[in-house]
Structures are given as C-alpha cells and as structure tokens.
Design a protein around this motif. Structure first.
Motif, PDB file in Angstrom:
ATOM      1  N   SER A 288       5.574   9.383 -12.432  1.00 33.96           N
ATOM      2  CA  SER A 288       5.212   9.718 -10.964  1.00 33.96           C
ATOM      3  C   SER A 288       3.732   9.001 -10.728  1.00 33.96           C
ATOM      4  O   SER A 288       2.799   9.289 -11.458  1.00 33.96           O
ATOM      5  CB  SER A 288       5.223  11.135 -10.862  1.00 33.96           C
ATOM      6  N   ILE A 289       3.626   8.349  -9.348  1.00 33.83           N
ATOM      7  CA  ILE A 289       2.558   8.042  -8.781  1.00 33.83           C
ATOM      8  C   ILE A 289       1.715   8.809  -7.856  1.00 33.83           C
ATOM      9  O   ILE A 289       2.373   9.667  -7.142  1.00 33.83           O
ATOM     10  CB  ILE A 289       2.848   6.590  -8.128  1.00 33.83           C
ATOM     11  N   VAL A 290       0.522   9.013  -8.292  1.00 34.51           N
ATOM     12  CA  VAL A 290      -0.261   9.972  -7.496  1.00 34.51           C
ATOM     13  C   VAL A 290      -1.637   9.077  -6.931  1.00 34.51           C
ATOM     14  O   VAL A 290      -2.187   8.477  -7.434  1.00 34.51           O
ATOM     15  CB  VAL A 290      -0.728  10.904  -8.263  1.00 34.51           C
ATOM     16  N   ILE A 291      -1.468   9.269  -5.372  1.00 32.74           N
ATOM     17  CA  ILE A 291      -2.859   8.487  -4.825  1.00 32.74           C
ATOM     18  C   ILE A 291      -3.753   9.605  -4.380  1.00 32.74           C
ATOM     19  O   ILE A 291      -3.348  10.575  -3.538  1.00 32.74           O
ATOM     20  CB  ILE A 291      -2.332   7.698  -3.828  1.00 32.74           C
ATOM     21  N   ASP A 292      -5.067   9.359  -4.733  1.00 31.72           N
ATOM     22  CA  ASP A 292      -5.965  10.064  -4.220  1.00 31.72           C
ATOM     23  C   ASP A 292      -7.192   9.386  -3.439  1.00 31.72           C
ATOM     24  O   ASP A 292      -8.038   9.042  -4.448  1.00 31.72           O
ATOM     25  CB  ASP A 292      -6.398  11.143  -5.190  1.00 31.72           C
ATOM     26  N   LYS A 293      -6.977   9.324  -2.570  1.00 32.20           N
ATOM     27  CA  LYS A 293      -8.156   8.435  -1.417  1.00 32.20           C
ATOM     28  C   LYS A 293      -8.100   6.920  -2.300  1.00 32.20           C
ATOM     29  O   LYS A 293      -7.041   6.383  -1.992  1.00 32.20           O
ATOM     30  CB  LYS A 293      -9.307   8.942  -1.516  1.00 32.20           C
ATOM     31  N   ASP A 294      -9.022   6.639  -2.942  1.00 33.30           N
ATOM     32  CA  ASP A 294      -9.037   5.242  -3.517  1.00 33.30           C
ATOM     33  C   ASP A 294      -8.950   5.254  -5.080  1.00 33.30           C
ATOM     34  O   ASP A 294      -9.313   4.132  -5.642  1.00 33.30           O
ATOM     35  CB  ASP A 294     -10.439   4.673  -3.310  1.00 33.30           C
ATOM     36  N   ARG A 295      -8.155   6.317  -5.558  1.00 35.21           N
ATOM     37  CA  ARG A 295      -7.875   6.452  -6.752  1.00 35.21           C
ATOM     38  C   ARG A 295      -6.396   6.586  -7.216  1.00 35.21           C
ATOM     39  O   ARG A 295      -5.725   7.096  -6.257  1.00 35.21           O
ATOM     40  CB  ARG A 295      -8.326   7.612  -7.605  1.00 35.21           C
ATOM     41  N   LEU A 324      -5.437  -0.578  -3.433  1.00 33.75           N
ATOM     42  CA  LEU A 324      -4.871   0.366  -2.786  1.00 33.75           C
ATOM     43  C   LEU A 324      -4.898   0.366  -1.089  1.00 33.75           C
ATOM     44  O   LEU A 324      -4.329   0.793  -0.358  1.00 33.75           O
ATOM     45  CB  LEU A 324      -5.268   2.058  -3.041  1.00 33.75           C
ATOM     46  N   ARG A 325      -6.041  -0.711  -0.725  1.00 36.37           N
ATOM     47  CA  ARG A 325      -6.030  -1.083   0.512  1.00 36.37           C
ATOM     48  C   ARG A 325      -4.857  -1.641   1.196  1.00 36.37           C
ATOM     49  O   ARG A 325      -4.620  -1.638   2.355  1.00 36.37           O
ATOM     50  CB  ARG A 325      -7.369  -2.082   0.685  1.00 36.37           C
ATOM     51  N   GLY A 326      -4.060  -2.225   0.248  1.00 37.89           N
ATOM     52  CA  GLY A 326      -2.851  -2.990   0.963  1.00 37.89           C
ATOM     53  C   GLY A 326      -1.473  -2.476   0.110  1.00 37.89           C
ATOM     54  O   GLY A 326      -0.522  -2.931   0.259  1.00 37.89           O
ATOM     55  N   PHE A 327      -1.655  -1.046  -0.266  1.00 43.05           N
ATOM     56  CA  PHE A 327      -0.366  -0.692  -1.187  1.00 43.05           C
ATOM     57  C   PHE A 327      -0.092   0.858  -0.426  1.00 43.05           C
ATOM     58  O   PHE A 327      -0.881   1.685  -0.353  1.00 43.05           O
ATOM     59  CB  PHE A 327      -1.041  -0.405  -2.409  1.00 43.05           C
TER      60      PHE A 327
END
Length: 334
Positions: A288-295, A324-327
């Motif tokens: 599972s992928i977790v995105i927290d702002k820029d992390r 992450l800016r383009g993801f």
C-alpha cells in the motif's frame, strides 16, 4: 601474518628481493581494481604487464568501451593484454614470455590453472569479503543485503575451487546502518589497495604465513555470494521493512532494487528505489502506498518504509519530494 589470531604451521618463504626486481602481472577490470594498480605503480613496483577484459560495445551508438584498468594501463604506458580466450596457446606463450614472479588478481575472470600456476611466487587475489564468508561474484552486495554489521577484504592464493585458497591476510571495516553498497565499495577499494601493498611487501620480505580456509569455517558452510540478477532485485513487500531496507541498500546505486507500478489503464512501469528509511508500524496491506504531503511510504508486513530516492521508468532519478510533484497516487498501484 595472522587471521583472527590464527596462523598456519607452514610459512610461505621466498628469497628476499628489492621491489624493483619483483616482476608483477596485474589482472583486473573495474574501477575497484584500479586503486591497487595505481598504488603499485606509484610505489615503484615493476608492472611487467596488465591483463584486462576486451573492449565491449556500450550505449546507443555501440561505442567500444574500455575498462578502467585498460585506461590506466594505456595512460601510463604499461604493457596491455586483452585476451578473449585465457586458454589460447598464443596468450599463454605471450604471458610466459613476461617471466613474471607474481600475479595479482582483482575483480577479474576465473583463471585456468595454466595461468595461475605460472609465476614462481604464485598468484594472489584480493576479494571483497572476509573469507571464507561470501565466496562468489557479489560479496559486497550480499553483506549489505543480509544486514551484516561488518565486512572487509581478504588476500589469498588461488587454487582450483573459486575463492577457497589459503588466506594471506584480512582487513575489516564496519557497515554502518545507512551505508549502501556504493559506500562500502569505495571504502573497500581504498582498504583493498592498502592490503594489496602489504601483501606484496610481505612476499618480498620472504616470511609469509597463510591459513587454510577450512580452519576458519567451524564446520559450517560459508555464506555464498552469487551473481546479482534482475529477479534478485525485485522487492517483495510481504517481507518486513528491515529486510526490504537492506535489499535497497545492498543494491544502491547499482543495479538498484525495483518494484512495479501499475497505471489506471493497466500499463506496468518499473520503479527503481535507491534510498529508504524504516518508519512506523502499520496495519495496511503490504504494497500500500501512503502519501503525506511531500513524503511517500510503502507498507511492508510490519512497518512502513519511507521512500527517499527513486526513479520511474523512462524518467531521471529524483528525491521523493520532487518526484511527488508530478505523481498522482490515485493513478498507480503496486
């Protein structure tokens, strides 16, 4: 010389001689070998010949690529040999004509007996592990992948079975928690050059002691270090985070651990991961992928693994914040 405080009962003896009179043939290919060759040359040793791999095509233009060892030999006017067949009679005769006293092998191919038995003082190899542990093609990688806290370099005399000859000496170095294989490579390259010169000096002194590897195994089979293949580098997110973290470290910067991202349209893209950090516990499904702002985090079977540096197929390597800016994670899944 001693290894772990143990000595063989047989001393390796030769007539003491000056270093200028000791004729050496050096066999090696990558950058790892160049540091030792450079030290020998700069110390004034008599390099009678250098043997390296034939040039090979590389890149889109298939330009012929020279090995780092060849580049050094050419730059310094050393006699160079690049045999395609190490058993070819013409190569054996040319090698014999050099009348060398000692062969030194660092990161080269397996040698036929006709080659390694040729010099009167023998042939020794510098191996990037603490033999008998990690015999094989990728000792640096496996030491990090397996989470070892220590590694080192070993010099030993060649014999029939690969990486099994009598040990001359070893030097040890710590593997720090965040070291990757590139860090260890550079450290051992320098340490290995130190050990190569020390080994040659002891041979010249004529009072060298060796120890059989069997005396160091304690009856346990040595940990192998097989060649790294693409499937070796595939991340299994069902493993614990520490194991995945060590796999990433042990393959970075090259060839790099990887996983597969599947797009919303079903296309699969390879994602290489170069740097990670073990984070908090999780109950999320592995992968599972977790995105927290820029992390960015990916779940393993016990903890989250923070992804710090990565490269999507067809793109350049980026720090996670830039990536992450383009993801958009909604468009991908592992």
């Amino acid at each position: 010389m001693s290894v772990n405080g143990k000595m063989s009962k047989f001393a390796y003896n030769c007539t003491s001689m000056k270093k200028e009179d000791l004729k050496i043939v050096f066999l090696g290919t990558p950058e790892f070998a160049v540091e030792s060759l450079s030290r020998l040359y700069n110390e004034g040793y008599n390099i009678a010949g250098v043997i390296t791999m034939p040039d090979k095509p590389a890149g889109r233009g298939h330009k012929m690529l020279q090995s780092p060892v060849k580049q050094f030999a050419v730059e310094h006017g050393l006699k160079l040999m690049q045999p395609t067949n190490l058993k070819a009679p013409e190569f054996i005769e040319e090698l014999r004509s050099l009348d060398a006293d000692l062969f030194i092998v660092i990161a080269f191919r397996m040698l036929p007996e006709a080659v390694w038995t040729m010099p009167r003082l023998g042939t020794f190899n510098l191996h990037a592990s603490l033999l008998p542990k990690y015999r094989g093609a990728a000792p640096l990688n496996w030491a990090v992948i397996n989470g070892d806290k220590e590694t080192g370099v070993t010099t030993f005399f060649l014999k029939h079975e690969i990486d099994t000859g009598d040990i001359i000496d070893q030097k040890r170095v710590a593997i720090n928690p965040d070291d990757n294989v590139g860090d260890i490579h550079d450290r051992l390259m320098m340490l290995g050059a130190d050990l190569t010169l020390e080994t040659v000096r002891h041979i010249i002194d004529g009072n060298l002691k060796t120890i059989e590897q069997d005396k160091l195994t304690g009856g346990v089979d040595p940990t192998p270090a097989p060649k790294i293949f693409k499937e070796t580098c595939l991340i299994d997110w069902n493993n614990n985070a520490e194991k995945v973290h060590n796999l990433v470290r042990g393959l970075s910067p090259y060839p790099a651990a990887w996983t597969t991202l599947t797009t919303a349209s079903g296309d699969e893209l390879q994602l290489k991961i170069f740097k990670t950090s073990v984070s908090g516990q999780t109950t999320l499904a592995p992968g599972s992928i977790v995105i927290d702002k820029d992390r960015m985090y990916i779940a393993c079977n016990d903890r989250l693994l923070e992804i710090l540096s990565l490269q999507l197929q067809g793109k350049k390597r980026l720090d996670t914040a830039d990536f992450l800016r383009g993801f958009n994670p909604d468009n991908f899944k592992l």
